[in-house]
Design a protein around this motif. Sequence first.
Motif, PDB file in Angstrom:
ATOM      1  N   ARG A 215       0.830  -1.203   0.000  1.00 38.73           N
ATOM      2  CA  ARG A 215       0.000   0.000   0.000  1.00 38.73           C
ATOM      3  C   ARG A 215       0.867   1.256   0.000  1.00 38.73           C
ATOM      4  N   THR A 216       1.967   1.195   0.759  1.00 40.46           N
ATOM      5  CA  THR A 216       2.874   2.339   0.780  1.00 40.46           C
ATOM      6  C   THR A 216       3.424   2.611  -0.608  1.00 40.46           C
ATOM      7  N   ALA A 217       3.827   1.538  -1.288  1.00 46.29           N
ATOM      8  CA  ALA A 217       4.344   1.703  -2.643  1.00 46.29           C
ATOM      9  C   ALA A 217       3.273   2.267  -3.567  1.00 46.29           C
ATOM     10  N   ARG A 218       2.041   1.743  -3.416  1.00 47.09           N
ATOM     11  CA  ARG A 218       0.961   2.229  -4.270  1.00 47.09           C
ATOM     12  C   ARG A 218       0.623   3.685  -3.953  1.00 47.09           C
ATOM     13  N   MET A 219       0.748   4.081  -2.685  1.00 46.08           N
ATOM     14  CA  MET A 219       0.525   5.485  -2.354  1.00 46.08           C
ATOM     15  C   MET A 219       1.538   6.364  -3.062  1.00 46.08           C
ATOM     16  N   GLY A 220       2.793   5.905  -3.094  1.00 48.71           N
ATOM     17  CA  GLY A 220       3.799   6.663  -3.829  1.00 48.71           C
ATOM     18  C   GLY A 220       3.472   6.747  -5.307  1.00 48.71           C
TER      19      GLY A 220
ATOM     20  N   VAL B 212      -5.945   3.194  -6.419  1.00 47.02           N
ATOM     21  CA  VAL B 212      -6.664   3.117  -5.148  1.00 47.02           C
ATOM     22  C   VAL B 212      -7.549   1.878  -5.075  1.00 47.02           C
ATOM     23  N   LEU B 213      -8.258   1.570  -6.138  1.00 48.10           N
ATOM     24  CA  LEU B 213      -9.192   0.444  -6.081  1.00 48.10           C
ATOM     25  C   LEU B 213      -8.497  -0.907  -5.848  1.00 48.10           C
ATOM     26  N   PRO B 214      -7.418  -1.250  -6.564  1.00 51.84           N
ATOM     27  CA  PRO B 214      -6.825  -2.586  -6.371  1.00 51.84           C
ATOM     28  C   PRO B 214      -6.342  -2.884  -4.953  1.00 51.84           C
ATOM     29  N   PRO B 215      -5.575  -1.995  -4.287  1.00 49.20           N
ATOM     30  CA  PRO B 215      -5.078  -2.365  -2.955  1.00 49.20           C
ATOM     31  C   PRO B 215      -6.168  -2.524  -1.900  1.00 49.20           C
ATOM     32  N   PHE B 216      -7.323  -1.909  -2.106  1.00 49.33           N
ATOM     33  CA  PHE B 216      -8.416  -2.035  -1.144  1.00 49.33           C
ATOM     34  C   PHE B 216      -9.455  -3.066  -1.581  1.00 49.33           C
ATOM     35  N   GLY B 217      -9.263  -3.647  -2.745  1.00 48.80           N
ATOM     36  CA  GLY B 217     -10.224  -4.625  -3.231  1.00 48.80           C
ATOM     37  C   GLY B 217     -11.542  -4.012  -3.642  1.00 48.80           C
TER      38      GLY B 217
ATOM     39  N   PHE C 263     -17.812   5.945   6.371  1.00 48.62           N
ATOM     40  CA  PHE C 263     -17.430   4.578   6.022  1.00 48.62           C
ATOM     41  C   PHE C 263     -18.618   3.666   6.327  1.00 48.62           C
ATOM     42  N   VAL C 264     -19.185   3.058   5.325  1.00 48.13           N
ATOM     43  CA  VAL C 264     -20.357   2.197   5.461  1.00 48.13           C
ATOM     44  C   VAL C 264     -19.934   0.775   5.117  1.00 48.13           C
ATOM     45  N   GLU C 265     -20.063  -0.149   6.091  1.00 52.93           N
ATOM     46  CA  GLU C 265     -19.489  -1.478   5.936  1.00 52.93           C
ATOM     47  C   GLU C 265     -20.439  -2.498   5.323  1.00 52.93           C
ATOM     48  N   SER C 266     -21.735  -2.157   5.187  1.00 53.99           N
ATOM     49  CA  SER C 266     -22.677  -3.116   4.622  1.00 53.99           C
ATOM     50  C   SER C 266     -23.920  -2.385   4.159  1.00 53.99           C
ATOM     51  N   GLU C 267     -24.764  -3.092   3.409  1.00 51.13           N
ATOM     52  CA  GLU C 267     -26.009  -2.513   2.937  1.00 51.13           C
ATOM     53  C   GLU C 267     -26.922  -2.185   4.107  1.00 51.13           C
ATOM     54  N   SER C 268     -26.965  -3.064   5.087  1.00 50.36           N
ATOM     55  CA  SER C 268     -27.827  -2.803   6.247  1.00 50.36           C
ATOM     56  C   SER C 268     -27.361  -1.574   7.014  1.00 50.36           C
ATOM     57  N   ALA C 269     -26.033  -1.396   7.097  1.00 49.03           N
ATOM     58  CA  ALA C 269     -25.516  -0.203   7.771  1.00 49.03           C
ATOM     59  C   ALA C 269     -25.904   1.059   7.008  1.00 49.03           C
ATOM     60  N   PHE C 270     -25.881   0.978   5.681  1.00 51.52           N
ATOM     61  CA  PHE C 270     -26.277   2.142   4.882  1.00 51.52           C
ATOM     62  C   PHE C 270     -27.747   2.486   5.117  1.00 51.52           C
TER      63      PHE C 270
ATOM     64  N   SER D 170     -10.408  -0.799   8.932  1.00 48.97           N
ATOM     65  CA  SER D 170      -9.563  -0.620  10.107  1.00 48.97           C
ATOM     66  C   SER D 170      -9.194   0.851  10.246  1.00 48.97           C
ATOM     67  N   GLU D 171      -8.570   1.169  11.376  1.00 50.35           N
ATOM     68  CA  GLU D 171      -8.124   2.540  11.591  1.00 50.35           C
ATOM     69  C   GLU D 171      -7.093   2.933  10.548  1.00 50.35           C
ATOM     70  N   ALA D 172      -6.213   1.975  10.185  1.00 50.96           N
ATOM     71  CA  ALA D 172      -5.211   2.261   9.152  1.00 50.96           C
ATOM     72  C   ALA D 172      -5.888   2.543   7.813  1.00 50.96           C
ATOM     73  N   ASP D 173      -6.948   1.766   7.502  1.00 52.59           N
ATOM     74  CA  ASP D 173      -7.687   1.999   6.261  1.00 52.59           C
ATOM     75  C   ASP D 173      -8.274   3.402   6.239  1.00 52.59           C
TER      76      ASP D 173
END
Length: 753
Positions: free
Chosen positions: A206-211, A234-239, A292-299, A344-347
């Motif tokens: 991710r660090t490399a991709r950020m660069g 951005v899309l590939p490293p986060f899936g 940050f919305v983790e699921s359809e139900s959360a949305f 996660s917090e890092a995300d």
Amino acid sequence: MAERAEHEDVSAPVAPGAARLRLLEAQGDDLPEPDVMRLALQQATAALGALGGFVHIRRKVAGSDELRLVTASGLPDAITHAWVSLPEGGDLPPVRAVHDGETHWAAGDRAGIGATGMIAVALPGGDGPLGALSLFTAEGGEPDPAQCSFLDAVGSWAAQRVGRFPDISRPREPAAAERASRLATDVGDPAQAPPRSAAERIAAERTARMGDLTSALSEALTAKDVVRATADHVLPPFGADGLVIEAIEGRRLHVVGSVGYAQDFLARHLDGISLESNTTVADVLRRRVPVFVESESAFVRLYPDLSYMTSSSGKNAWVFLPLVASGQPIGTCVISFSEPRGFSEADRTLLTAISGLVAQALERARLYDAEHSRAQSLQRGLLPRSLPSLPAVTAAARYLTAGRGASVGGDWYDLIPLSADRVALVVGDVMGHGITEAATMGRLRTAVHTLAGLELSPEEILTQLNDLVVELGDDYCATCLYAVFDPVSRICTFCRAGHPPPLIVSPDGTPQVPDIPANPPLGAAEPPFETRDVLLSEECLLVFFTDGLIRPAGEDIDEGIARLTRTTVSAVAQIPVFPQEGRPGGRERIDTLCDMIASTLLRDEARRDDDAALLIAHTRPTAATDVASWPLAEDPRAAAKAREHVRDQLAVWGLGELEAATELVVSELVGNAIRHAKGPLRLRLLRSRSLICEVYDGSLTTPRIRRATYTDEGGRGLYLIAALCRRWGARYLEEGKCLWAEQELQPAVQEWH
């Protein structure tokens, strides 16, 4: 506003500088030195919107200190090479920062890249500064205290990690070797680095991709480029598999670009959303807080009134990021996932930092898009909207802008009708790129129209243009090719100033590049200009062009003309532009020919570093039966004889309804020549889309319309001519002048002819 659940899954607002510092602090302490330096420089460049920068490390060479370049960002190699080594004692900001450990800024463009200044901060160490991080600022004056504080923090972060390495002064690795080393480390190659855990490898990747993202965004010119760079990095490293970037226009959000969404979904639900609406993106912008919305139900819990959007989008997790630049919201970035997932917090920290990078890149890109659009609109407004349809010439033209990243240029073309069905063809190129050059092109094109209307000769027109360019200043230069085609004599007179010669193609496909004197460019020439008369075949193609068409990547001009010749001959063989087999030629065929030649020569847009203009004219002669000419005696009886010639010829042409008006026009023209000019005299009639009457004499005296009083016995002849004719005028020849007048023909007569 739609009701939200009591406990929302959102992050607190994060200032752009703070987000970047959190991103840096989250990186592992075991990053290689090149990664540390590169990441620090990229974050600093993005935070200040700088053009690029360097990191130098202090080292001992022959007993004295020098600063050695270890990484650079956003700058071409030619600039970077000049900053590889900086000796001590200099006055450059990096040297001064290392000398006293303070931040230094100096105004001026020290690298020749359009910078407004250079700022440098020291990398603090236990025994004095280890080196310096420096940036070339892009706009405004000296960076403000908040920006300087952020740079100090970045420098301290980099220095802490660089200080752990025993050899901090090693030269910078080549880019390819550096990336290969980083990739080998990320995948845990035992020959390159000790094994890492899966989490460590993911973090390093991710660090490399950020660069890579920072580099890609720094190179993004247009808003579409920003969307593409974000999707790629951005899309590939986060899936993730969905992306929508929207920008504020007025009081609404409009989609700039997307990935993973159907166009009808964007049109129905996202494009044109009001900032006052009860939608997620509008809510995110109002509060400037990521969601940050983790699921359809959360949305659905957060935004129950928007539940209909989840099923139609096909997504099950979302990240809604406000894009804020220069303290103002400019849009939103929505990253989505097909499956539910946690963050996660890092995300969250990383995505928040990414939003700042994207926002700044998008703001720059939109400014570029707006300026580029204005420049192109200006240029399109200065070029001909359409070419006139003329009896002697059928023409088509194309203007092609330069490739990606280049500004508008000063290429132009024109087709100008003259008297006696003569036609002026012109193509030119103002040296340089930008709005100034486009405006200069407009001035020159207007001047050409004005001078052509005065019936000046080609060499006189280029002389006047040369004076105009000289008056603009030493920084201006232009090339021009001006030609006049006479369909009666089939002679085309060419005059060129620093411009490539035209290409002439005969009906049998034989090409010819005429030998035309190569006068210096406008602004550098010393008149007089040399001209060349060329007798054209019964029909032919004249191909005018600018050097951007034949030298898209700076090739030799002779090779470019040879390639144009081959391409044109091949295209003419495929498209019957000349009448044959009962099929007449036409504008559509010339248009198709233009497209084929331009697309063949400029197939690779990336190789185009200059704009290009192409003008193709199909010339036709005036039929001998449509021209009648008679010499006239130099005495008062010439007017009567001229009227007799007119009556006889109009009867042959079946234009008896014009007899009275034409006799009066010819009488006035001949009478004017007898009273105010000298011989020899000659009368000529031409039948075309209009009836053209011409009287030639041996004087250069210019006739003028004057205001006649009630008691004056003369002075009304030209008034009568102006009232009876569509237009009239005079043109000057080597042996004298020609007075001419044109009368409209009835539509039925034109159709018959």
